[in-house]
Motif scaffolding. Structure first.
Motif, PDB file in Angstrom:
ATOM      1  N   TYR A  36       0.898  -1.298   0.204  1.00 31.49           N
ATOM      2  CA  TYR A  36       0.030   0.021   0.052  1.00 31.49           C
ATOM      3  C   TYR A  36       0.959   1.338   0.013  1.00 31.49           C
ATOM      4  O   TYR A  36       0.497   2.294  -0.622  1.00 31.49           O
ATOM      5  CB  TYR A  36      -0.929  -0.043   1.126  1.00 31.49           C
ATOM      6  CG  TYR A  36      -1.936  -1.233   1.531  1.00 31.49           C
ATOM      7  CD1 TYR A  36      -2.875  -1.151   0.285  1.00 31.49           C
ATOM      8  CD2 TYR A  36      -1.800  -2.354   2.145  1.00 31.49           C
ATOM      9  CE1 TYR A  36      -3.814  -2.253   0.326  1.00 31.49           C
ATOM     10  CE2 TYR A  36      -2.369  -3.178   2.257  1.00 31.49           C
ATOM     11  CZ  TYR A  36      -3.425  -3.325   1.346  1.00 31.49           C
ATOM     12  OH  TYR A  36      -4.324  -4.541   1.188  1.00 31.49           O
ATOM     13  N   MET A  81      -5.109  -1.049  -6.144  1.00 37.74           N
ATOM     14  CA  MET A  81      -5.187   0.191  -5.208  1.00 37.74           C
ATOM     15  C   MET A  81      -4.573   1.456  -5.811  1.00 37.74           C
ATOM     16  O   MET A  81      -5.204   2.521  -5.491  1.00 37.74           O
ATOM     17  CB  MET A  81      -4.085  -0.151  -3.659  1.00 37.74           C
ATOM     18  CG  MET A  81      -4.716  -1.145  -2.912  1.00 37.74           C
ATOM     19  SD  MET A  81      -6.292  -0.585  -2.350  1.00 37.74           S
ATOM     20  CE  MET A  81      -6.114   0.976  -1.478  1.00 37.74           C
ATOM     21  N   ALA A 117     -11.733   2.043  -1.590  1.00 35.85           N
ATOM     22  CA  ALA A 117     -11.295   1.124  -0.855  1.00 35.85           C
ATOM     23  C   ALA A 117     -12.218  -0.034  -1.118  1.00 35.85           C
ATOM     24  O   ALA A 117     -11.410  -1.215  -1.183  1.00 35.85           O
ATOM     25  CB  ALA A 117     -11.017   1.256   0.517  1.00 35.85           C
ATOM     26  N   ALA A 120     -11.886  -1.595  -4.688  1.00 39.10           N
ATOM     27  CA  ALA A 120     -10.452  -2.285  -4.417  1.00 39.10           C
ATOM     28  C   ALA A 120     -10.421  -3.525  -3.999  1.00 39.10           C
ATOM     29  O   ALA A 120      -9.900  -4.642  -4.784  1.00 39.10           O
ATOM     30  CB  ALA A 120      -9.239  -1.190  -4.167  1.00 39.10           C
TER      31      ALA A 120
END
Length: 182
Positions: A36, A81, A117, A120
């Motif tokens: 991330y 992401m 989010a 994803a």
């Protein structure tokens, strides 16, 4: 500076930012614990395009990095992401901060983050079949807990991005402009 040299400078900046972003995305395969953090850093590079050129060029760089990430990067979760949040967020942040203030600004920012989010998560889990072991152990509560933690981290990310933008404008912009002849 002539129109052709300005366009050449813009193209050079776009190419360099695209290349650096892809290198960061490749590193997610080498350092998997940064799945991330590296897409977030690659996304931050888009901010330079937003500041120095414009949002349309930034969208082009985002599209190029997104396509190359899906095609070339082994860590598909990191690629998703980037595509679903980190890549376009600097553009959205610039637009939101120009047009909105206070509570509405933060509501919109958190809405964009949460939609990205959740999208994803579903794309990673059901399209790329990235396993989510915590879901098997703890059920849906794990997903809600991770989303809540993600919101806290997003808040920190937004503040960090704002401070990095300030630092860039104060300390690094002159050097950047000298290198790329802006």
């Amino acid at each position: 500076m002539t129109q052709n040299s300005k366009k050449s400078s813009k193209t050079a900046v776009g190419g360099v930012i695209t290349a650096l972003s892809i290198v960061l995305m490749f590193l997610t395969s080498v350092i998997p614990t940064l799945t991330y953090a590296l897409p977030a850093a690659a996304g931050f590079l888009i901010t330079l395009i937003v500041i120095e050129i414009d949002k349309k060029w930034a969208l082009g760089v985002y599209a190029a990095v997104s396509l190359l990430s899906v095609l070339l990067i082994a860590d598909k979760e990191a690629a998703v992401m980037y595509i679903m949040f980190f890549g376009y967020y600097p553009i959205v942040k610039a637009i939101f901060e120009k047009h909105f203030h206070s509570v509405l600004l933060w509501v919109l920012k958190f809405a964009v983050f949460n939609v990205g989010a959740v999208a994803a998560f579903f794309i990673s889990t059901y399209v790329f079949l990235v396993p989510f072991e915590e879901m098997e152990k703890y059920g849906a509560i794990a997903a809600w807990g991770l989303l809540a933690a993600g919101n806290v981290i997003f808040l920190l990310y937004d503040f960090a991005m704002t401070n990095l933008i300030r630092l860039y404008l104060i300390k690094w912009r002159k050097t950047f402009r000298r290198i790329f002849k802006f």
